[in-house]
Design a protein around this motif. Sequence first.
Motif, PDB file in Angstrom:
ATOM      1  N   ASP A   1     -47.924   1.834 -61.964  1.00  0.00           N
ATOM      2  CA  ASP A   1     -47.511   2.595 -63.315  1.00  0.00           C
ATOM      3  C   ASP A   1     -46.266   2.826 -63.677  1.00  0.00           C
ATOM      4  O   ASP A   1     -45.986   3.133 -64.899  1.00  0.00           O
ATOM      5  N   GLY A   2     -45.075   2.565 -62.795  1.00  0.00           N
ATOM      6  CA  GLY A   2     -43.692   2.827 -63.124  1.00  0.00           C
ATOM      7  C   GLY A   2     -43.048   4.189 -63.268  1.00  0.00           C
ATOM      8  O   GLY A   2     -43.826   4.975 -62.706  1.00  0.00           O
ATOM      9  N   PRO A   3     -42.099   4.239 -63.596  1.00  0.00           N
ATOM     10  CA  PRO A   3     -41.374   5.472 -63.395  1.00  0.00           C
ATOM     11  C   PRO A   3     -41.652   6.832 -64.072  1.00  0.00           C
ATOM     12  O   PRO A   3     -41.546   8.022 -63.693  1.00  0.00           O
ATOM     13  N   LYS A   4     -42.279   6.164 -65.355  1.00  0.00           N
ATOM     14  CA  LYS A   4     -42.662   7.632 -66.200  1.00  0.00           C
ATOM     15  C   LYS A   4     -43.845   8.336 -65.381  1.00  0.00           C
ATOM     16  O   LYS A   4     -43.936   9.611 -65.499  1.00  0.00           O
ATOM     17  N   ARG A   5     -44.613   7.645 -64.837  1.00  0.00           N
ATOM     18  CA  ARG A   5     -45.828   8.319 -63.728  1.00  0.00           C
ATOM     19  C   ARG A   5     -45.296   9.077 -62.515  1.00  0.00           C
ATOM     20  O   ARG A   5     -45.617  10.473 -62.520  1.00  0.00           O
ATOM     21  N   CYS A   6     -44.075   8.884 -62.286  1.00  0.00           N
ATOM     22  CA  CYS A   6     -43.242   9.551 -61.251  1.00  0.00           C
ATOM     23  C   CYS A   6     -42.761  10.895 -61.824  1.00  0.00           C
ATOM     24  O   CYS A   6     -42.735  11.828 -61.037  1.00  0.00           O
ATOM     25  N   THR A   7     -42.370  10.791 -62.927  1.00  0.00           N
ATOM     26  CA  THR A   7     -41.865  12.217 -63.537  1.00  0.00           C
ATOM     27  C   THR A   7     -43.004  13.152 -63.687  1.00  0.00           C
ATOM     28  O   THR A   7     -42.819  14.157 -63.977  1.00  0.00           O
ATOM     29  N   GLU A   8     -44.366  12.604 -63.671  1.00  0.00           N
ATOM     30  CA  GLU A   8     -45.572  13.721 -63.979  1.00  0.00           C
ATOM     31  C   GLU A   8     -45.687  14.428 -62.582  1.00  0.00           C
ATOM     32  O   GLU A   8     -46.823  14.992 -62.615  1.00  0.00           O
ATOM     33  N   MET A   9     -44.979  14.120 -61.616  1.00  0.00           N
ATOM     34  CA  MET A   9     -45.408  14.694 -60.230  1.00  0.00           C
ATOM     35  C   MET A   9     -44.901  16.027 -60.265  1.00  0.00           C
ATOM     36  O   MET A   9     -43.390  16.282 -60.072  1.00  0.00           O
ATOM     37  N   THR A  10     -45.661  16.842 -60.434  1.00  0.00           N
ATOM     38  CA  THR A  10     -45.067  18.294 -60.487  1.00  0.00           C
ATOM     39  C   THR A  10     -45.823  19.136 -58.943  1.00  0.00           C
ATOM     40  O   THR A  10     -46.542  18.527 -58.380  1.00  0.00           O
ATOM     41  N   GLU A  11     -45.381  20.401 -58.856  1.00  0.00           N
ATOM     42  CA  GLU A  11     -45.793  21.140 -57.729  1.00  0.00           C
ATOM     43  C   GLU A  11     -47.558  21.154 -57.914  1.00  0.00           C
ATOM     44  O   GLU A  11     -48.076  21.120 -56.950  1.00  0.00           O
ATOM     45  N   GLU A  12     -47.998  21.344 -59.088  1.00  0.00           N
ATOM     46  CA  GLU A  12     -49.374  21.438 -59.233  1.00  0.00           C
ATOM     47  C   GLU A  12     -50.275  20.394 -58.917  1.00  0.00           C
ATOM     48  O   GLU A  12     -50.897  20.261 -58.239  1.00  0.00           O
ATOM     49  N   SER A  13     -49.581  19.130 -59.271  1.00  0.00           N
ATOM     50  CA  SER A  13     -50.324  17.807 -59.315  1.00  0.00           C
ATOM     51  C   SER A  13     -50.270  17.434 -57.805  1.00  0.00           C
ATOM     52  O   SER A  13     -51.220  16.941 -57.420  1.00  0.00           O
ATOM     53  N   VAL A  14     -49.166  17.610 -56.944  1.00  0.00           N
ATOM     54  CA  VAL A  14     -48.954  17.114 -55.816  1.00  0.00           C
ATOM     55  C   VAL A  14     -49.728  18.139 -54.971  1.00  0.00           C
ATOM     56  O   VAL A  14     -50.456  17.534 -53.927  1.00  0.00           O
ATOM     57  N   THR A  15     -50.015  19.457 -55.366  1.00  0.00           N
ATOM     58  CA  THR A  15     -50.811  20.132 -54.482  1.00  0.00           C
ATOM     59  C   THR A  15     -52.239  19.887 -54.451  1.00  0.00           C
ATOM     60  O   THR A  15     -52.837  19.959 -53.653  1.00  0.00           O
ATOM     61  N   GLU A  16     -52.660  19.452 -55.765  1.00  0.00           N
ATOM     62  CA  GLU A  16     -54.181  18.736 -56.095  1.00  0.00           C
ATOM     63  C   GLU A  16     -54.643  17.650 -55.030  1.00  0.00           C
ATOM     64  O   GLU A  16     -55.435  17.497 -54.570  1.00  0.00           O
ATOM     65  N   ARG A  17     -53.412  16.890 -54.892  1.00  0.00           N
ATOM     66  CA  ARG A  17     -53.625  15.550 -54.104  1.00  0.00           C
ATOM     67  C   ARG A  17     -53.198  15.518 -52.702  1.00  0.00           C
ATOM     68  O   ARG A  17     -53.697  14.862 -51.786  1.00  0.00           O
ATOM     69  N   THR A  18     -52.540  16.484 -52.304  1.00  0.00           N
ATOM     70  CA  THR A  18     -51.878  16.302 -50.951  1.00  0.00           C
ATOM     71  C   THR A  18     -52.975  16.392 -49.850  1.00  0.00           C
ATOM     72  O   THR A  18     -54.022  17.133 -50.003  1.00  0.00           O
ATOM     73  N   THR A  19     -52.709  15.795 -48.697  1.00  0.00           N
ATOM     74  CA  THR A  19     -53.589  15.857 -47.588  1.00  0.00           C
ATOM     75  C   THR A  19     -52.513  16.510 -46.443  1.00  0.00           C
ATOM     76  O   THR A  19     -52.754  16.305 -45.138  1.00  0.00           O
ATOM     77  N   GLN A  20     -51.382  17.044 -46.709  1.00  0.00           N
ATOM     78  CA  GLN A  20     -50.462  17.620 -46.003  1.00  0.00           C
ATOM     79  C   GLN A  20     -50.543  19.031 -45.811  1.00  0.00           C
ATOM     80  O   GLN A  20     -50.198  20.078 -46.531  1.00  0.00           O
ATOM     81  N   PHE A  21     -51.292  19.413 -44.282  1.00  0.00           N
ATOM     82  CA  PHE A  21     -51.086  20.765 -44.059  1.00  0.00           C
ATOM     83  C   PHE A  21     -51.116  20.880 -42.801  1.00  0.00           C
ATOM     84  O   PHE A  21     -51.144  20.165 -41.875  1.00  0.00           O
ATOM     85  N   ARG A  22     -50.863  21.954 -42.384  1.00  0.00           N
ATOM     86  CA  ARG A  22     -50.614  22.335 -41.010  1.00  0.00           C
ATOM     87  C   ARG A  22     -51.900  22.803 -40.321  1.00  0.00           C
ATOM     88  O   ARG A  22     -53.107  22.984 -41.152  1.00  0.00           O
ATOM     89  N   PHE A  23     -52.158  22.224 -39.053  1.00  0.00           N
ATOM     90  CA  PHE A  23     -53.560  22.514 -38.529  1.00  0.00           C
ATOM     91  C   PHE A  23     -53.681  23.919 -38.687  1.00  0.00           C
ATOM     92  O   PHE A  23     -53.051  25.145 -38.345  1.00  0.00           O
ATOM     93  N   TRP A  24     -54.890  24.350 -39.240  1.00  0.00           N
ATOM     94  CA  TRP A  24     -55.425  25.835 -39.310  1.00  0.00           C
ATOM     95  C   TRP A  24     -56.502  26.082 -38.555  1.00  0.00           C
ATOM     96  O   TRP A  24     -57.021  27.197 -38.694  1.00  0.00           O
TER      97      TRP A  24
END
Length: 485
Positions: free
Chosen positions: A263-286
């Motif tokens: 999608d190009g660099p414009k798509r990258c500028t849309e990466m916010t804390e909210e959007s990354v939180t929505e899609r992340t699979t990065q968690f400590r084992f809980w």
Amino acid sequence: MARSSTTRRLIAASSAALALCLGVTGCSRTINGTPTTSSSTSADTVAGLPASDGPSGLKPAAEDAGLPVEGGTDGKVDTLATNTIADVQQYWRSAYPETFGGRDFRAVERLVSYDSGGPGRRVCGQETSGLVNAFYCPAEDTIAWDRGELLPDLRKTFGAMAPVTVLAHELGHAVQYRAGLVTEQTPALVSEQQADCFTGAFFRHAAEGSAEHIRVSTGNGLNKVLGVLGYIRDEPGRTGFSDERAHGSAFDRVSAFQYGFSDGPKRCTEMTEESVTERTTQFRFWKETQETDLPIDEKSIDQVERSLREVFTDTGVASPEITTEQRPCPGAENTEPASYCAKTNTISLNLAELRTAAAPPGNGDRGSGYGDFAAYAQLASRYALALQEAAGLGLTGDAAGLRTACLVGAWSGLIVEDPIGRRNPVGELRIAPGDLDEGIASLLSDDGLIAADAEGEQVPAGFARVEAFRVGFRQGMTPCASEYD
């Protein structure tokens, strides 16, 4: 991945029901996040570019950029590094104004090459002796790299594209600071994912042949790039979203790169804390000992089969028989470690080969297995062929391979859980943080079945294999038939 016990990676939960149907019936469950697909995806392209193998690295006829580098040498590592930086900065000279409202891009002020095994020099307030790293220092507007160990080792393992990937990522950080995209309060994971995305945008430029010094093929070249991102992931379950040094899981890093490439660099500028939180699979084992593997045995196979039936129950498809006997299929050759026979609607498993695939990946040992989830995803891929057979879809060719990867991704997305309850997993089977990374590693291998047709032929481009899996994971089953025809 493990059996139904809270003390294993595959966590038991109360049974849940969710209607799900094959793409042609128009039903799916969407998981938050923005996947990257067009209205229809050709099996022989990579984000619209022709999929092909070829040379990757420095163009032989290109003249060296000759950038001034403190501590630089005329060795191969520094030559590749300086030409990479020249190309990435040239890319941003044109892309930056288009992305950031006409503003000009300013080149990085200082470049430093050092040998971590030799006498140190002071860069960004730290000594480089023993510092096996490459980094951008915003306070000094400096990019520095270890030519003694880090870049040579990465190049030896993954080829010339490895140092290019690392340095393009660091220049992505320089872009962030110039554009004001990050502050001291920005979570490290968000900053790192955005830099991965900017890296993907540059590689699109190089794959189109527009870079002066660097070239990369859309087949084996990009496979190496994605492999590097997977290799330098955070250790699954040991680093959480808010950790100061978080970079991301392999799944998240590869996803971010693909967003930028497609999608190009414009798509990258849309990466916010909210959007990354929505899609992340990065968690400590809980939960306790989530990293314990699911054995390769009859009991576990029954559990995986039950999960597949639960996830795909509302397709109305007759579930295939799964057996550990090596049954012949009339007019067809078996594939290893799992084989689907359309004439008998049977999946035959080779337990010895499946156990080899499930062996825990070694530290840098690329000849080892990929882990338990990667092994059971091979079984799931043959189950996906049964779904396609019932829907009247072809079982051979690249389109079948991409549909298969997409359906395995859809199954994965419906059994993954997280510690903040964003997902409502189906049935009792659960996958935890590191399992998706095992899937990515297998998808980038030369011999996996996750994105292979009924004859065991993989889709040639690793980028396309991973993207199809990711689309299924994010969007569910609907695009698996409509996108890949």
